[in-house]
Design a protein around this motif. Sequence first.
Motif, PDB file in Angstrom:
ATOM      1  N   ASN A 197      11.766   2.709   0.456  1.00 52.23           N
ATOM      2  CA  ASN A 197      10.867   4.315   0.651  1.00 52.23           C
ATOM      3  C   ASN A 197       9.999   4.100   0.162  1.00 52.23           C
ATOM      4  O   ASN A 197       9.216   3.978   0.262  1.00 52.23           O
ATOM      5  CB  ASN A 197      11.958   5.379   0.539  1.00 52.23           C
ATOM      6  CG  ASN A 197      11.337   6.364   1.658  1.00 52.23           C
ATOM      7  OD1 ASN A 197      11.106   5.398   2.538  1.00 52.23           O
ATOM      8  ND2 ASN A 197      11.285   7.717   1.202  1.00 52.23           N
ATOM      9  N   SER A 198       9.850   4.433  -1.454  1.00 54.97           N
ATOM     10  CA  SER A 198       8.471   4.976  -1.968  1.00 54.97           C
ATOM     11  C   SER A 198       6.937   3.577  -2.008  1.00 54.97           C
ATOM     12  O   SER A 198       6.057   3.245  -1.599  1.00 54.97           O
ATOM     13  CB  SER A 198       8.213   5.356  -3.390  1.00 54.97           C
ATOM     14  OG  SER A 198       9.043   3.561  -3.797  1.00 54.97           O
ATOM     15  N   GLN A 199       8.028   2.194  -1.669  1.00 49.55           N
ATOM     16  CA  GLN A 199       7.125   1.076  -1.466  1.00 49.55           C
ATOM     17  C   GLN A 199       6.444   1.240  -0.271  1.00 49.55           C
ATOM     18  O   GLN A 199       5.579   0.553   0.277  1.00 49.55           O
ATOM     19  CB  GLN A 199       7.906  -0.300  -1.991  1.00 49.55           C
ATOM     20  CG  GLN A 199       7.252  -1.749  -1.913  1.00 49.55           C
ATOM     21  CD  GLN A 199       5.819  -1.180  -2.582  1.00 49.55           C
ATOM     22  OE1 GLN A 199       6.301  -1.459  -3.785  1.00 49.55           O
ATOM     23  NE2 GLN A 199       4.789  -2.354  -2.432  1.00 49.55           N
ATOM     24  N   ILE A 200       7.352   0.919   1.135  1.00 46.05           N
ATOM     25  CA  ILE A 200       6.839   1.263   1.833  1.00 46.05           C
ATOM     26  C   ILE A 200       6.043   2.518   2.592  1.00 46.05           C
ATOM     27  O   ILE A 200       5.131   2.182   3.358  1.00 46.05           O
ATOM     28  CB  ILE A 200       8.379   1.138   3.037  1.00 46.05           C
ATOM     29  CG1 ILE A 200       9.324   0.192   3.301  1.00 46.05           C
ATOM     30  CG2 ILE A 200       7.963   1.670   5.048  1.00 46.05           C
ATOM     31  CD1 ILE A 200      10.192   0.052   3.754  1.00 46.05           C
ATOM     32  N   GLU A 201       6.411   3.218   1.789  1.00 44.05           N
ATOM     33  CA  GLU A 201       4.999   5.117   1.856  1.00 44.05           C
ATOM     34  C   GLU A 201       3.606   3.931   1.395  1.00 44.05           C
ATOM     35  O   GLU A 201       2.901   3.976   2.635  1.00 44.05           O
ATOM     36  CB  GLU A 201       6.217   5.666   1.338  1.00 44.05           C
ATOM     37  CG  GLU A 201       7.135   5.935   2.075  1.00 44.05           C
ATOM     38  CD  GLU A 201       5.929   7.054   3.236  1.00 44.05           C
ATOM     39  OE1 GLU A 201       5.328   7.911   3.072  1.00 44.05           O
ATOM     40  OE2 GLU A 201       7.277   7.667   4.303  1.00 44.05           O
ATOM     41  N   ARG A 202       4.012   3.196   0.112  1.00 42.58           N
ATOM     42  CA  ARG A 202       2.553   2.713   0.037  1.00 42.58           C
ATOM     43  C   ARG A 202       2.002   2.125   0.934  1.00 42.58           C
ATOM     44  O   ARG A 202       0.699   2.098   1.051  1.00 42.58           O
ATOM     45  CB  ARG A 202       3.022   2.460  -1.223  1.00 42.58           C
ATOM     46  CG  ARG A 202       2.606   3.024  -2.520  1.00 42.58           C
ATOM     47  CD  ARG A 202       2.998   2.386  -4.119  1.00 42.58           C
ATOM     48  NE  ARG A 202       3.688   1.689  -4.541  1.00 42.58           N
ATOM     49  CZ  ARG A 202       4.981   2.271  -4.615  1.00 42.58           C
ATOM     50  NH1 ARG A 202       5.407   3.262  -5.406  1.00 42.58           N
ATOM     51  NH2 ARG A 202       5.570   1.156  -4.630  1.00 42.58           N
ATOM     52  N   ASP A 203       2.879   1.117   1.234  1.00 41.64           N
ATOM     53  CA  ASP A 203       2.258   0.502   2.160  1.00 41.64           C
ATOM     54  C   ASP A 203       1.435   0.162   3.208  1.00 41.64           C
ATOM     55  O   ASP A 203       0.760   0.432   3.870  1.00 41.64           O
ATOM     56  CB  ASP A 203       3.007  -0.692   2.533  1.00 41.64           C
ATOM     57  CG  ASP A 203       3.685  -1.939   1.647  1.00 41.64           C
ATOM     58  OD1 ASP A 203       2.871  -2.388   0.062  1.00 41.64           O
ATOM     59  OD2 ASP A 203       4.727  -2.452   1.332  1.00 41.64           O
ATOM     60  N   GLN A 240       0.892   3.693   3.850  1.00 39.61           N
ATOM     61  CA  GLN A 240      -0.889   4.532   3.804  1.00 39.61           C
ATOM     62  C   GLN A 240      -1.553   3.297   3.129  1.00 39.61           C
ATOM     63  O   GLN A 240      -3.148   3.563   3.175  1.00 39.61           O
ATOM     64  CB  GLN A 240      -0.819   5.318   1.811  1.00 39.61           C
ATOM     65  CG  GLN A 240       0.281   6.425   2.122  1.00 39.61           C
ATOM     66  CD  GLN A 240       0.730   7.593   0.782  1.00 39.61           C
ATOM     67  OE1 GLN A 240       0.589   6.405  -0.347  1.00 39.61           O
ATOM     68  NE2 GLN A 240       0.606   8.596   0.966  1.00 39.61           N
ATOM     69  N   LYS A 241      -1.967   2.202   2.828  1.00 40.66           N
ATOM     70  CA  LYS A 241      -3.125   1.123   2.479  1.00 40.66           C
ATOM     71  C   LYS A 241      -3.052   1.123   3.804  1.00 40.66           C
ATOM     72  O   LYS A 241      -4.680   0.826   3.892  1.00 40.66           O
ATOM     73  CB  LYS A 241      -2.094   0.206   1.748  1.00 40.66           C
ATOM     74  CG  LYS A 241      -2.522  -0.080   0.184  1.00 40.66           C
ATOM     75  CD  LYS A 241      -2.082  -1.892  -0.616  1.00 40.66           C
ATOM     76  CE  LYS A 241      -0.998  -0.902  -1.192  1.00 40.66           C
ATOM     77  NZ  LYS A 241      -0.333  -2.271  -1.874  1.00 40.66           N
ATOM     78  N   HIS A 242      -2.555   0.187   4.716  1.00 38.75           N
ATOM     79  CA  HIS A 242      -2.576  -0.408   5.984  1.00 38.75           C
ATOM     80  C   HIS A 242      -3.107   1.148   6.498  1.00 38.75           C
ATOM     81  O   HIS A 242      -4.290   0.650   7.452  1.00 38.75           O
ATOM     82  CB  HIS A 242      -1.133  -0.590   6.744  1.00 38.75           C
ATOM     83  CG  HIS A 242      -1.835  -0.385   7.943  1.00 38.75           C
ATOM     84  ND1 HIS A 242      -1.976  -1.711   7.846  1.00 38.75           N
ATOM     85  CD2 HIS A 242      -1.974  -0.278   9.842  1.00 38.75           C
ATOM     86  CE1 HIS A 242      -2.354  -2.626   9.764  1.00 38.75           C
ATOM     87  NE2 HIS A 242      -2.069  -1.465  10.328  1.00 38.75           N
ATOM     88  N   ALA A 243      -3.055   2.471   6.971  1.00 35.35           N
ATOM     89  CA  ALA A 243      -3.692   3.045   7.340  1.00 35.35           C
ATOM     90  C   ALA A 243      -4.917   3.337   7.343  1.00 35.35           C
ATOM     91  O   ALA A 243      -5.566   3.361   7.962  1.00 35.35           O
ATOM     92  CB  ALA A 243      -2.427   5.087   7.298  1.00 35.35           C
TER      93      ALA A 243
END
Length: 171
Positions: A33-39, A41-44
């Motif tokens: 979940n934290s990896q998905i959240e970081r991805d 944020q990077k995409h946004a």
Amino acid sequence: MHCCLNILPASLQMCMRLEPGVTEEGKRAKLKNSQIERDLQKHAKAETNVIKILLLGTAESGKSTLVKQIKIIHSQGFSKQELISFKPAVFDNLLTSMKFVLRGMGILRINLASKKNKVHASLILACSQCLGDDQELLPFVAHAFCALWSDHGVRAAAARGYEFELNDSAL
């Protein structure tokens, strides 16, 4: 499991180790979940500089042309492969436009200046495609185009293309 924990901040790693009742599966889910959240944020962050435009219009109104012009003006233009991919469409437009001009000559009652060009006009009107298997212009079509375009009757009809709905880009 330890290699995955190394990518998290130390404070989060400690919390996960100390949390009572959290299973290994739960820890893996939190890591994912934290990896998905970081991805996300990077995409946004990357998307903040993207401008999107919705182009609406009828067929042949210039939507694709506008996008191509924007690419030419504000980018490095087209790659060699992209240019090659346009070749069949350009030649098809050329064939279609010459057919319109030849039919327009009948509407405008303009004759070919050279009687020899009647054969070329017949070939073009009967031709369904102008490219060979090698994606090169067929020699007889190329010769017919050149002969017809040098004919004063064809030029006179093309100049009056607005009278029989010839595309602006035909010339």
